[in-house]
Write an enzyme that holds these catalytic residues in place. Structure first.
Site, PDB file in Angstrom:
ATOM      1  CB  ALA A   1      -1.099   0.117   1.251  1.00 55.57           C
ATOM      2  CB  ALA A   2       3.909   2.334   1.889  1.00 53.64           C
ATOM      3  N   PRO A   3       3.442   4.503  -0.844  1.00 52.26           N
ATOM      4  CG  PRO A   3       4.088   6.508  -1.618  1.00 52.26           C
ATOM      5  CD  PRO A   3       3.912   4.853  -1.969  1.00 52.26           C
ATOM      6  N   GLY A   4       0.606   5.130  -0.256  1.00 54.46           N
ATOM      7  CA  GLY A   4      -0.750   5.233  -0.102  1.00 54.46           C
ATOM      8  C   GLY A   4      -1.724   6.160  -0.872  1.00 54.46           C
ATOM      9  CG  ASN A   5      -0.373   9.094  -4.014  1.00 50.46           C
ATOM     10  OD1 ASN A   5      -0.959   9.753  -2.942  1.00 50.46           O
ATOM     11  ND2 ASN A   5       0.337   9.300  -4.876  1.00 50.46           N
TER      12      ASN A   5
ATOM     13  CB  CYS B   1       4.336   1.740 -12.496  1.00 54.95           C
ATOM     14  SG  CYS B   1       5.669   1.595 -11.218  1.00 54.95           S
TER      15      CYS B   1
HETATM   16  N1  SAM Z   1       0.247   1.135  -3.868  1.00 52.94           N
HETATM   17  C1  SAM Z   1       1.193   2.187  -3.444  1.00 52.94           C
HETATM   18  C2  SAM Z   1       0.545   3.608  -3.840  1.00 52.94           C
HETATM   19  O1  SAM Z   1      -0.423   3.688  -4.696  1.00 52.94           O
HETATM   20  O2  SAM Z   1       1.170   4.592  -3.059  1.00 52.94           O
HETATM   21  C3  SAM Z   1       2.656   1.954  -4.340  1.00 52.94           C
HETATM   22  C4  SAM Z   1       3.075   0.581  -3.896  1.00 52.94           C
HETATM   23  S1  SAM Z   1       4.686   0.260  -4.579  1.00 52.94           S
HETATM   24  C5  SAM Z   1       4.312  -0.094  -6.289  1.00 52.94           C
HETATM   25  C6  SAM Z   1       4.990  -1.323  -3.991  1.00 52.94           C
HETATM   26  C7  SAM Z   1       5.068  -1.677  -2.368  1.00 52.94           C
HETATM   27  O3  SAM Z   1       5.201  -2.885  -2.080  1.00 52.94           O
HETATM   28  C8  SAM Z   1       6.450  -0.939  -2.069  1.00 52.94           C
HETATM   29  O4  SAM Z   1       5.921   0.157  -0.885  1.00 52.94           O
HETATM   30  C9  SAM Z   1       6.957  -2.150  -0.983  1.00 52.94           C
HETATM   31  O5  SAM Z   1       7.469  -1.875   0.291  1.00 52.94           O
HETATM   32  C10 SAM Z   1       5.699  -2.994  -1.114  1.00 52.94           C
HETATM   33  N2  SAM Z   1       6.002  -4.432  -0.719  1.00 52.94           N
HETATM   34  C11 SAM Z   1       6.857  -5.361  -1.515  1.00 52.94           C
HETATM   35  N3  SAM Z   1       6.800  -6.517  -0.948  1.00 52.94           N
HETATM   36  C12 SAM Z   1       5.905  -6.559  -0.206  1.00 52.94           C
HETATM   37  C13 SAM Z   1       5.223  -7.564   0.489  1.00 52.94           C
HETATM   38  N4  SAM Z   1       5.597  -8.892   0.530  1.00 52.94           N
HETATM   39  N5  SAM Z   1       4.187  -7.142   1.369  1.00 52.94           N
HETATM   40  C14 SAM Z   1       3.747  -6.238   1.473  1.00 52.94           C
HETATM   41  N6  SAM Z   1       4.346  -4.986   0.862  1.00 52.94           N
HETATM   42  C15 SAM Z   1       5.346  -5.423  -0.002  1.00 52.94           C
END
Ligand code: SAM
Length: 308
Positions: free
Chosen positions: A112-116, A234
């Site tokens: 989820a992070a950074p959460g947009n 992305c």
């Molecule tokens: N959905 C977010 C947004 O819209 O702001 C962007 C997410 S980013 C593409 C992918 C995220 O997956 C990263 O923040 C990463 O830390 C997290 N991540 C990677 N492996 C993970 C896991 N096994 N479980 C949960 N989060 C994970």
């Protein structure tokens, strides 16, 4: 490629209106008072491409999205610092929009992070329901917490946890009918990224990413009450996109189907398997956005949620 990446200069500044705090008309009035001319709702991507100066449009595909000329900077704008608007690329608004959870439902945002996208989900839910959001990265989660507070999001639980370790049988998740899955990817669709090794990932890196993406998608589909899931990246690489969705659908047999999402969207999935054109793609050249991929999956059978 030059610094800034191909296409960076042509992608407009997209502004998502945070309907938890304000409404489209009030934001349009605000920008008019700031000296911008409002040109109404765009009729084509070409109209977005032609934007210049202090002019803006309402997007043609997404209802709560304003479009300003490229390089417009609103990071110091009062509406941004107060959480009334979210500076989010148009393609990145597709996952929550297409998941479209009903107000009151239980939703997982798995990476989820950074959460947009979490804040977008909360706006669609009108803050009614429950969002379980997971991420492994403590720093990104801290940023996310601040952002969600600023955006007025309530009814969410943030956990620093590997989503693969979240137990689908835990009664806490027994009502989760919607999952948004936006896992780590190569990021090869990000047009602002200064070219690095990541922009052209090696075959080994792609294979490792695709392995993780398949695992996490398969895990998400094992939540018992799940009705609808959106998978997004992305990335421009078929290995992380159509190939992941095709492999997991095959592995799951006939339990889930691919929804022909957003038929008016002009750019479709690559023909990696029969029906892959039901997926959506986005790019600077075709949709004036970052490069992006979205697939909408739905459980087959009587309980399936309505298709988009
Ligand atoms: N959905 C977010 C947004 O819209 O702001 C962007 C997410 S980013 C593409 C992918 C995220 O997956 C990263 O923040 C990463 O830390 C997290 N991540 C990677 N492996 C993970 C896991 N096994 N479980 C949960 N989060 C994970």
């Amino acid at each position: 490629a030059q610094a800034g990446g191909p296409g960076a200069s042509q992608v407009p500044r997209y502004v998502r209106i945070n309907t938890l705090k304000t409404c489209v008309d009030d934001v349009i009035d605000f920008f008019k008072r700031e000296g911008y001319s409002y040109l109404g709702k765009a009729a084509s991507v070409e109209e977005l491409r032609a934007l210049s100066g202090k002019k803006f449009l309402l997007d043609l595909h997404l209802p709560e999205l304003l479009v300003f000329p490229p390089q417009t900077d609103f990071h110091d704008n009062l509406l941004y610092t107060s959480g009334h608007i979210i500076l989010q690329d148009k393609a990145s608004c597709l996952p929550a929009f297409l998941l479209s959870p009903a107000a009151g439902s239980h939703v997982i945002d798995a990476c989820a992070a950074p959460g947009n996208k979490t804040s977008h989900l909360a706006a669609i839910l009108k803050n009614k329901g429950q969002i379980f959001a997971f991420d492994m990265d403590a720093k990104r989660l801290a940023t996310m917490n601040t952002m969600l507070m600023r955006a007025g999001v309530t009814g969410f639980q943030l956990a620093q946890q590997d989503f693969l370790m979240v137990d689908p049988g835990d009664p806490k998740y027994s009502k989760v009918a919607y999952i948004l899955l936006d896992p780590s990817c190569s990021g090869s669709g990000m047009v602002n990224r200064v070219p690095t090794a990541e922009a052209a990932p090696s075959a080994e890196r792609l294979q490792a990413l695709a392995g993780f993406q398949r695992k996490v998608l398969s895990h998400a589909l094992s939540f018992p009450a799940l009705q609808r899931l959106v998978y997004s990246t992305c990335s421009l690489h078929r290995e992380e996109n159509e190939d992941v969705v095709g492999a997991v659908l095959q592995e799951r047999g006939s339990a889930f189907r691919l929804v022909h999402a957003f038929p008016c969207w002009p750019c479709r999935g690559l023909a990696a398997f029969p029906g892959a054109e039901s997926c959506l793609r986005a790019s600077a050249a075709d949709t004036l956005t970052h490069g992006f991929f979205v697939a909408v999956l739905e459980r087959r059978g009587d309980g399936a949620a309505a298709s988009s």
